[in-house]
Motif scaffolding. Structure first.
Motif, mmCIF file in Angstrom:
data_model
loop_
_atom_site.group_PDB
_atom_site.id
_atom_site.type_symbol
_atom_site.label_atom_id
_atom_site.label_comp_id
_atom_site.label_asym_id
_atom_site.label_seq_id
_atom_site.Cartn_x
_atom_site.Cartn_y
_atom_site.Cartn_z
ATOM 1 N N ALA A 1 10.967 -8.741 11.002
ATOM 2 C CA ALA A 1 10.342 -7.535 10.438
ATOM 3 C C ALA A 1 10.408 -7.609 8.905
ATOM 4 O O ALA A 1 9.441 -7.279 8.205
ATOM 5 N N GLU A 2 11.535 -8.061 8.382
ATOM 6 C CA GLU A 2 11.675 -8.175 6.920
ATOM 7 C C GLU A 2 10.783 -9.293 6.379
ATOM 8 O O GLU A 2 10.187 -9.164 5.307
ATOM 9 N N LYS A 3 10.698 -10.385 7.123
ATOM 10 C CA LYS A 3 9.854 -11.516 6.652
ATOM 11 C C LYS A 3 8.401 -11.091 6.523
ATOM 12 O O LYS A 3 7.709 -11.477 5.586
ATOM 13 N N ARG A 4 7.949 -10.282 7.480
ATOM 14 C CA ARG A 4 6.554 -9.818 7.423
ATOM 15 C C ARG A 4 6.308 -9.006 6.158
ATOM 16 O O ARG A 4 5.280 -9.147 5.498
ATOM 17 N N VAL A 5 7.264 -8.142 5.818
ATOM 18 C CA VAL A 5 7.101 -7.307 4.626
ATOM 19 C C VAL A 5 7.100 -8.177 3.370
ATOM 20 O O VAL A 5 6.268 -7.999 2.473
ATOM 21 N N ARG A 6 8.000 -9.167 3.330
ATOM 22 C CA ARG A 6 8.054 -10.052 2.151
ATOM 23 C C ARG A 6 6.723 -10.792 1.968
ATOM 24 O O ARG A 6 6.242 -10.944 0.852
ATOM 25 N N ALA A 7 6.154 -11.258 3.082
ATOM 26 C CA ALA A 7 4.880 -11.974 2.996
ATOM 27 C C ALA A 7 3.786 -11.033 2.497
ATOM 28 O O ALA A 7 2.944 -11.400 1.672
ATOM 29 N N ARG A 8 3.840 -9.810 2.948
ATOM 30 C CA ARG A 8 2.837 -8.815 2.541
ATOM 31 C C ARG A 8 2.969 -8.501 1.047
ATOM 32 O O ARG A 8 1.977 -8.351 0.348
ATOM 33 N N LEU A 9 4.206 -8.434 0.563
ATOM 34 C CA LEU A 9 4.421 -8.153 -0.866
ATOM 35 C C LEU A 9 3.762 -9.238 -1.724
ATOM 36 O O LEU A 9 3.190 -8.948 -2.774
ATOM 37 N N GLN A 10 3.820 -10.484 -1.264
ATOM 38 C CA GLN A 10 3.176 -11.582 -2.009
ATOM 39 C C GLN A 10 1.678 -11.306 -2.158
ATOM 40 O O GLN A 10 1.093 -11.550 -3.204
ATOM 41 N N GLU A 11 1.086 -10.777 -1.090
ATOM 42 C CA GLU A 11 -0.363 -10.496 -1.146
ATOM 43 C C GLU A 11 -0.677 -9.403 -2.171
ATOM 44 O O GLU A 11 -1.757 -9.367 -2.730
ATOM 45 N N PHE A 12 0.287 -8.494 -2.388
ATOM 46 C CA PHE A 12 0.033 -7.390 -3.327
ATOM 47 C C PHE A 12 -0.087 -7.871 -4.772
ATOM 48 O O PHE A 12 -0.658 -7.190 -5.620
ATOM 49 N N LYS A 13 0.464 -9.061 -5.072
ATOM 50 C CA LYS A 13 0.390 -9.598 -6.443
ATOM 51 C C LYS A 13 -1.060 -9.625 -6.934
ATOM 52 O O LYS A 13 -1.354 -9.336 -8.080
ATOM 53 N N ARG A 14 -1.926 -9.986 -6.002
ATOM 54 C CA ARG A 14 -3.363 -10.085 -6.298
ATOM 55 C C ARG A 14 -3.907 -8.747 -6.834
ATOM 56 O O ARG A 14 -4.637 -8.705 -7.813
ATOM 57 N N TYR A 15 -3.493 -7.643 -6.183
ATOM 58 C CA TYR A 15 -3.997 -6.327 -6.605
ATOM 59 C C TYR A 15 -3.426 -5.957 -7.967
ATOM 60 O O TYR A 15 -4.072 -5.306 -8.768
ATOM 61 N N LYS A 16 -2.203 -6.402 -8.210
ATOM 62 C CA LYS A 16 -1.579 -6.091 -9.496
ATOM 63 C C LYS A 16 -2.304 -6.823 -10.634
ATOM 64 O O LYS A 16 -2.448 -6.281 -11.717
ATOM 65 N N LYS A 17 -2.753 -8.028 -10.336
ATOM 66 C CA LYS A 17 -3.516 -8.786 -11.352
ATOM 67 C C LYS A 17 -4.826 -8.069 -11.647
ATOM 68 O O LYS A 17 -5.252 -7.942 -12.785
ATOM 69 N N MET A 18 -5.465 -7.549 -10.583
ATOM 70 C CA MET A 18 -6.751 -6.876 -10.744
ATOM 71 C C MET A 18 -6.584 -5.547 -11.472
ATOM 72 O O MET A 18 -7.463 -5.085 -12.179
ATOM 73 N N LYS A 19 -5.420 -4.889 -11.283
ATOM 74 C CA LYS A 19 -5.197 -3.555 -11.848
ATOM 75 C C LYS A 19 -3.786 -3.515 -12.446
ATOM 76 O O LYS A 19 -2.822 -3.155 -11.751
ATOM 77 N N PRO A 20 -3.625 -3.880 -13.703
ATOM 78 C CA PRO A 20 -2.277 -4.042 -14.257
ATOM 79 C C PRO A 20 -1.391 -2.795 -14.164
ATOM 80 O O PRO A 20 -0.177 -2.923 -14.064
ATOM 81 N N GLY A 21 -1.944 -1.608 -14.169
ATOM 82 C CA GLY A 21 -1.115 -0.391 -14.097
ATOM 83 C C GLY A 21 -0.641 -0.057 -12.687
ATOM 84 O O GLY A 21 0.103 0.914 -12.480
ATOM 85 N N LEU A 22 -1.059 -0.851 -11.719
ATOM 86 C CA LEU A 22 -0.722 -0.566 -10.319
ATOM 87 C C LEU A 22 0.802 -0.572 -10.113
ATOM 88 O O LEU A 22 1.492 -1.473 -10.586
ATOM 89 N N ILE A 23 1.292 0.457 -9.395
ATOM 90 C CA ILE A 23 2.733 0.531 -9.119
ATOM 91 C C ILE A 23 2.963 0.209 -7.647
ATOM 92 O O ILE A 23 2.246 0.697 -6.767
ATOM 93 N N ILE A 24 3.977 -0.618 -7.399
ATOM 94 C CA ILE A 24 4.301 -0.978 -6.011
ATOM 95 C C ILE A 24 5.704 -0.478 -5.670
ATOM 96 O O ILE A 24 6.671 -0.761 -6.391
ATOM 97 N N GLY A 25 5.800 0.268 -4.587
ATOM 98 C CA GLY A 25 7.093 0.825 -4.172
ATOM 99 C C GLY A 25 7.484 0.337 -2.792
ATOM 100 O O GLY A 25 6.648 0.276 -1.891
ATOM 101 N N VAL A 26 8.767 -0.023 -2.626
ATOM 102 C CA VAL A 26 9.284 -0.368 -1.302
ATOM 103 C C VAL A 26 10.164 0.785 -0.838
ATOM 104 O O VAL A 26 11.096 1.198 -1.535
ATOM 105 N N LEU A 27 9.838 1.302 0.330
ATOM 106 C CA LEU A 27 10.524 2.489 0.868
ATOM 107 C C LEU A 27 11.263 2.109 2.150
ATOM 108 O O LEU A 27 10.958 1.086 2.770
#
Ligand code: SAM
Ligand code: SF4
Length: 449
Positions: free
Chosen positions: A65-91
């Motif tokens: 379950a944790e590995k899946r989330v870590r892999a997903r976080l890697q994908e979010f990097k792309r959105y951060k590049k597209m939108k530098p002000g983007l905030i990512i939160g882990v809950l």
């Protein structure tokens, strides 16, 4: 001179995208988070590319379950590049388990928030907006979010979850939940009843009361879970009531008798057994043995004939032998579960099992035992469904079937999925359906008009 203050409501709303992993409790928590954020000038989007803020509500129960989330976080990097002000939160649970370690390991994460700190989200976001990392993982002894009206995400408006308690203090030796979700606490019953009534009045026809161990629900005035169930069931006979999860050690006859008194309390009990071997149950600290568990099943069969039974099973716990495994298979046969969630044991840091026992069942053996458990359950589910062919059930329609707009799908009281031709029925209707055929997962039939 007058100063002009821009009211927060007049600022354009920003967009929040929430992704949820894990148990129903997490889905329920995401709705609380949604409510806190919409009160703070955010609107919820299901299009990730347009989000100003991405939250991932995480699960720690097993390593994968944790590995899946870590892999997903890697994908979010792309959105951060597209939108530098983007905030990512882990809950949620991973945030609580890993705390600031997660900020060090996953650089794209800006905010870390544990399950009892969601009220602090607006403050944490204002810190993150200045470019700093923000974290709150303080667990609480009394937070139940009782006064927060959840925003119903991803719901078709028929069936909803209501969280009635938080935390767990059972400390099953394999389980991380007591560490990530803290002390057990019950929510005040008035707020639960108000939420259930509001759901009914807005068209919902089913509520599931949620907690890690609902049988130990205790209100301030001393009322237990059975009384709470009765009060929710009395809201309206057209409101179905379900609950999850019961711990076998304290599933009481009082609860079974209450269920029997109210036809709208569904005939379905999820009673996680974990293992059929007394030796393993003791090592797991489950606080019941096989005989006790079988006694509870017999009580269910006597007091609630026709009640469906489902369970959770862990394959390959520390020191499990072939004989222990065989006892699990035998118990599954004896109960004849209608449904099961089945897992390979996954060692979790900080738990008693990790500290005191050796994770000594070979990975291939674990996989083979899990496969045997799954294969047996497939057979049991099919047998159970086959026994329903020819019977008529009241089905609460939830949606159009995945395959065709001409078919509807919903559940019977036993929580089995039923598919049937639409006629003039709609989601939210109760329809009597006569079962004519089945697969392992679904009953098929015709409306009795
Ligand atoms: N509180 C519920 C109970 O005790 O029945 C269950 C909560 S847990 C989220 C759901 C299921 O995950 C458990 O019943 C157990 O079968 C499984 N589980 C928990 N910890 C596990 C672990 N370390 N490895 C594999 N499965 C695990
Ligand atoms: Fe985990 Fe046991 Fe609590 Fe369930 S009862 S959440 S398995 S510690």
């Amino acid at each position: 001179m007058t100063t002009h203050k821009i009211l927060p409501e007049l600022e354009p709303k920003r967009k929040l995208y929430i992704e949820t992993y894990g148990c129903q409790m997490n889905f329920s928590d995401s709705q609380i988070v949604g409510s806190i954020m919409t009160d703070n000038n955010f609107e919820i989007t299901d299009i990730i590319a347009e989000a100003d803020l991405i939250f991932v509500n995480t699960c720690s129960i097993r390593d994968n379950a944790e590995k899946r989330v870590r892999a997903r976080l890697q994908e979010f990097k792309r959105y951060k590049k597209m939108k530098p002000g983007l905030i990512i939160g882990v809950l949620g649970c991973m945030a609580e388990r890993l705390k600031s370690q997660l900020l060090e390991e996953e650089k794209m994460v800006d905010v870390i928030v544990g399950p009892d700190a969601y009220r602090d989200l607006p403050r944490l976001l204002s810190i993150a907006e200045t470019g700093q990392k923000a974290i709150n993982v303080i667990l609480s002894a009394d937070e139940t979010y009782a006064d927060i009206n959840p925003v119903r995400l991803d719901s078709k408006g028929i069936s909803a979850f209501i969280s009635i308690m938080r935390g767990c203090e059972n400390f099953c030796t394999y389980c991380v939940v007591p560490f990530t979700r803290g002390k057990e606490r019950s929510r005040n019953p008035e707020t639960i009843l108000t939420e259930a009534k509001e759901l009914f009045n807005s068209g919902y026809r089913e509520v599931t009361l949620l907690g890690q161990n609902v049988n130990s629900y205790q209100s301030e005035n001393g009322n237990g879970f059975a009384q709470l169930m009765a009060s929710v069931a009395e809201i309206d006979p057209r409101l179905r009531v379900r609950f999850a999860t019961s711990h076998p050690k304290d599933l009481s006859d009082e609860l079974l008798n209450t269920m029997s008194a109210y036809p709208n309390i569904c005939r379905s009990i999820h009673l996680p057994v974990q293992s059929g071997s007394d030796k393993i149950l003791k090592l797991m600290n489950r606080k019941y043995d096989r005989q006790w568990y079988q006694g509870r099943i017999e009580a269910i069969r006597t007091i609630l004939p026709g009640c469906a039974l489902s369970t959770d099973i862990i394959a390959g716990f520390c020191s499990e032998t072939e004989e222990d495994h065989k006892q699990t298979l035998e118990l599954m046969e004896w109960v004849g579960y209608d449904y099961a969630f089945m897992f390979k044991y996954s060692e979790r840091a900080g738990t008693t099992a990790e500290k005191k026992y050796r994770d000594d069942v070979d990975e291939l053996v674990k996989s083979r035992r899990l496969k045997e458990i799954i294969d047996l359950q497939q057979e049991l589910s099919y047998r159970s469904n086959l026994a329903d062919v020819g019977k008529t059930f009241e089905v609460l329609v939830e949606r159009f079937s995945k395959k065709s707009q001409k078919e509807l799908s919903g559940r019977n009281s036993q929580n089995k999925m039923v598919v049937f031709p639409r006629h003039n029925f709609n989601p939210g209707d109760y329809v009597n359906v006569r079962i004519s055929s089945c697969t392992t997962a679904t009953l098929k039939g015709e409306a009795v008009i």
